[in-house]
Design a protein around this motif. Sequence first.
Motif, short mmCIF file in Angstrom:
data_model
loop_
_atom_site.label_atom_id
_atom_site.label_comp_id
_atom_site.label_asym_id
_atom_site.label_seq_id
_atom_site.Cartn_x
_atom_site.Cartn_y
_atom_site.Cartn_z
N TRP A 1 0.82 -1.21 0.00
CA TRP A 1 0.00 0.00 0.00
C TRP A 1 0.85 1.26 0.00
N TYR B 1 1.84 1.62 -3.57
CA TYR B 1 0.66 2.03 -4.32
C TYR B 1 0.37 3.52 -4.10
N ALA B 2 0.49 3.97 -2.86
CA ALA B 2 0.25 5.39 -2.54
C ALA B 2 1.23 6.29 -3.29
N ALA C 1 -5.14 4.51 -0.18
CA ALA C 1 -3.96 3.71 0.18
C ALA C 1 -3.47 4.07 1.59
#
Length: 263
Positions: free
Chosen positions: A116, A119-120, A135
Amino acid sequence: MRFEKGCFLWLFLIGFVLCIASDGYAEDASHQSAQDELYNKAIALKDVGDGRAALDIFEKLENDSRENQIRHTDILVEESIIMKGMNMPAWATKAKEAGYKIKLLYKANYAEYNYWLVYAKYCALVNNERDVYGALKRMFYFKPNYVENYIAKGLLYTYLAKNTEASETISSPVIGYTNETVSKDNSVRYSRGREAKEAFQTALNNSALSDGRKAYVHYKMGELEINVLSDMDEAMRNWKKTVALSPESAYGKSASALLSKNE
């Protein structure tokens, strides 16, 4: 007697195997430590403005990190961020590769904090504030009391603020802002900057944060103040704290140079 010799032989073989395994684990740990050190060096070089040197390190790490797909994807994102900042057209191709890998990794890594985080960062790179917000929620869910979450949030929103597109006028109601007549106080850029500053301040208030990390946060807050919030006095105050906390670090030396340049 034969039984005793057999036992001794088995004990010898077991000891030999354990010794080899121990050496292997030590070698792996040493390799990972060296990789982490290079990664942190590349991040520091990026932060103080030496993108070319940071890219050189990341390119080496990219080739060495293929077994760890999350780390490999993170490096692709970091390379894309640097290349975009240097106006290198190839950043989009690198970002597309990272985005493809993120989709492939989703099912197997849904419960992984580091997934995450990567992803962020990717969503910030492509200016997708809605998914940055989502995220971050997952990151706080998996590690609710982790001070690094607030530092990550500060960095992500600083990046979003600095790269706000001209077509954006006021902040998205998705994250709690309302639609009003545009002014400095409710513009996308300024609102994202305030979000970043609040996150950094929360991190600094955490007693678990080391002096080295405090120095880093103050350095990034100085950049935020001067580049987004347009407050030179606050920028200088933060850089002075960086120098006081970690004068010999890359951030301390860069902050000292910035203070000399702007005083």
